[in-house]
Design a protein around this motif. Structure first.
Motif, PDB file in Angstrom:
ATOM      1  N   GLN A  45      -7.544  78.678  -3.582  1.00 30.07           N
ATOM      2  CA  GLN A  45      -6.486  78.385  -2.622  1.00 30.07           C
ATOM      3  C   GLN A  45      -6.567  76.956  -2.099  1.00 30.07           C
ATOM      4  O   GLN A  45      -5.542  76.313  -1.865  1.00 30.07           O
ATOM      5  CB  GLN A  45      -6.549  79.388  -1.460  1.00 30.07           C
ATOM      6  CG  GLN A  45      -5.205  79.497  -0.772  1.00 30.07           C
ATOM      7  CD  GLN A  45      -5.240  80.435   0.414  1.00 30.07           C
ATOM      8  OE1 GLN A  45      -5.533  80.027   1.518  1.00 30.07           O
ATOM      9  NE2 GLN A  45      -4.930  81.698   0.170  1.00 30.07           N
ATOM     10  N   HIS A  46      -7.781  76.456  -1.962  1.00 29.48           N
ATOM     11  CA  HIS A  46      -7.961  75.091  -1.460  1.00 29.48           C
ATOM     12  C   HIS A  46      -7.337  74.086  -2.432  1.00 29.48           C
ATOM     13  O   HIS A  46      -6.604  73.171  -2.044  1.00 29.48           O
ATOM     14  CB  HIS A  46      -9.458  74.820  -1.283  1.00 29.48           C
ATOM     15  CG  HIS A  46      -9.744  73.455  -0.749  1.00 29.48           C
ATOM     16  ND1 HIS A  46      -9.478  73.096   0.560  1.00 29.48           N
ATOM     17  CD2 HIS A  46     -10.246  72.339  -1.358  1.00 29.48           C
ATOM     18  CE1 HIS A  46      -9.809  71.817   0.736  1.00 29.48           C
ATOM     19  NE2 HIS A  46     -10.277  71.341  -0.408  1.00 29.48           N
ATOM     20  N   ALA A  49      -3.544  74.390  -2.482  1.00 27.23           N
ATOM     21  CA  ALA A  49      -2.937  73.727  -1.324  1.00 27.23           C
ATOM     22  C   ALA A  49      -2.887  72.215  -1.543  1.00 27.23           C
ATOM     23  O   ALA A  49      -1.900  71.552  -1.184  1.00 27.23           O
ATOM     24  CB  ALA A  49      -3.736  74.054  -0.064  1.00 27.23           C
ATOM     25  N   ALA A  73      -0.806  84.567   1.396  1.00 31.17           N
ATOM     26  CA  ALA A  73      -1.830  83.805   2.122  1.00 31.17           C
ATOM     27  C   ALA A  73      -1.637  82.300   1.931  1.00 31.17           C
ATOM     28  O   ALA A  73      -1.721  81.521   2.887  1.00 31.17           O
ATOM     29  CB  ALA A  73      -3.219  84.222   1.657  1.00 31.17           C
ATOM     30  N   LEU A  74      -1.355  81.882   0.684  1.00 33.19           N
ATOM     31  CA  LEU A  74      -1.161  80.454   0.430  1.00 33.19           C
ATOM     32  C   LEU A  74       0.128  79.966   1.096  1.00 33.19           C
ATOM     33  O   LEU A  74       0.154  78.887   1.694  1.00 33.19           O
ATOM     34  CB  LEU A  74      -1.119  80.169  -1.081  1.00 33.19           C
ATOM     35  CG  LEU A  74      -0.875  78.702  -1.447  1.00 33.19           C
ATOM     36  CD1 LEU A  74      -1.989  77.801  -0.930  1.00 33.19           C
ATOM     37  CD2 LEU A  74      -0.711  78.546  -2.962  1.00 33.19           C
ATOM     38  N   LYS A  76       1.458  81.044   3.741  1.00 39.77           N
ATOM     39  CA  LYS A  76       1.192  80.930   5.180  1.00 39.77           C
ATOM     40  C   LYS A  76       0.341  79.695   5.466  1.00 39.77           C
ATOM     41  O   LYS A  76       0.625  78.933   6.400  1.00 39.77           O
ATOM     42  CB  LYS A  76       0.484  82.190   5.665  1.00 39.77           C
ATOM     43  CG  LYS A  76       0.284  82.210   7.170  1.00 39.77           C
ATOM     44  CD  LYS A  76      -0.254  83.549   7.650  1.00 39.77           C
ATOM     45  CE  LYS A  76      -0.363  83.568   9.175  1.00 39.77           C
ATOM     46  NZ  LYS A  76      -0.867  84.843   9.665  1.00 39.77           N
ATOM     47  N   ARG A  77      -0.668  79.489   4.652  1.00 38.99           N
ATOM     48  CA  ARG A  77      -1.596  78.372   4.870  1.00 38.99           C
ATOM     49  C   ARG A  77      -0.878  77.020   4.848  1.00 38.99           C
ATOM     50  O   ARG A  77      -1.178  76.139   5.665  1.00 38.99           O
ATOM     51  CB  ARG A  77      -2.672  78.394   3.778  1.00 38.99           C
ATOM     52  CG  ARG A  77      -3.567  77.175   3.798  1.00 38.99           C
ATOM     53  CD  ARG A  77      -4.703  77.325   2.791  1.00 38.99           C
ATOM     54  NE  ARG A  77      -5.507  76.122   2.720  1.00 38.99           N
ATOM     55  CZ  ARG A  77      -6.728  76.075   2.217  1.00 38.99           C
ATOM     56  NH1 ARG A  77      -7.283  77.177   1.748  1.00 38.99           N
ATOM     57  NH2 ARG A  77      -7.388  74.942   2.167  1.00 38.99           N
TER      58      ARG A  77
END
Length: 207
Positions: A45-46, A49, A73-74, A76-77
């Motif tokens: 995910q990092h 992003a 989740a991504l 939202k992030r």
């Protein structure tokens, strides 16, 4: 004249000069490309992003919705405009709770009227049917008929997206059947993106 618009889906590799290609594609079709789906696989995910950041800025500057594929989740992030859910990726209600009222939530419904109605009832903002044609981007097992687009657009207000192997040469029947959006990837990124967007614009106008 139809209101059908393009929904661009990223290639799996969005590194290198891809941000520049995205700019070219969006600038070639102002008003025609209204959404871009960020679709990368096999990165954490990092990293996702990090890859998304420049692309998200390019879309925001052009008022193009930035939609994350598969990951609530991504989405939202990074504060994406929305998320696109496959049948195994979560519930539109859950996505709405996490991403808020304004988020655009789409659901893959393959060739199923039942799945599409369920998605609509769960609060999806759009439903996607496909693959209408053989796709080089993704393995496909579902092959809907054009009739599903005609049925959906007559009965429901929620927009529908046609997906799967769509090119400027084969898209006219989908437009005529009532698709609100054509989801395209390989037909744009596989060659000159500017020429491809121009060809889609012409084909949609003619349909």
């Amino acid at each position: 004249m139809t209101d059908c618009q393009l929904y661009l889906i990223s290639p799996l590799d969005v590194s290198g000069d891809f941000p520049h290609r995205l700019e070219r594609a969006l600038d070639a079709g102002p008003g025609l490309v209204t959404a871009f789906q960020f679709r990368v696989k096999g990165v954490d995910q990092h990293e996702a992003a990090r890859l998304a950041e420049p692309l998200q800025a390019i879309c925001a500057a052009r008022d193009v919705a930035f939609i994350v594929n598969d990951s609530i989740a991504l989405a939202k992030r990074i504060g994406a405009d929305g998320v696109h859910l496959g049948q195994g990726d979560g519930d539109p209600k859950d996505a709405r709770a996490q991403l808020g009222r304004e988020a655009q939530i789409g659901v893959t419904c393959h060739a199923s009227k039942h799945l599409a109605m369920e998605a609509g009832e769960a609060g999806a903002d759009y439903v996607a049917f496909g693959a209408f044609f053989p796709s080089t981007t993704k393995e496909t097992e579902h092959r809907p008929e054009l009739e599903i687009l005609e049925w959906w657009s007559k009965v429901f207000e929620i927009p529908c997206v046609a997906i799967g192997g769509i090119t400027p040469e084969n898209c006219a029947p989908l437009v005529e059947a009532g698709a609100d959006f054509l989801a395209v990837s390989g037909a744009v990124w596989g060659g000159d993106e500017v020429a491809a967007i121009a060809a889609f614009a012409e084909a949609i106008r003619a349909a």
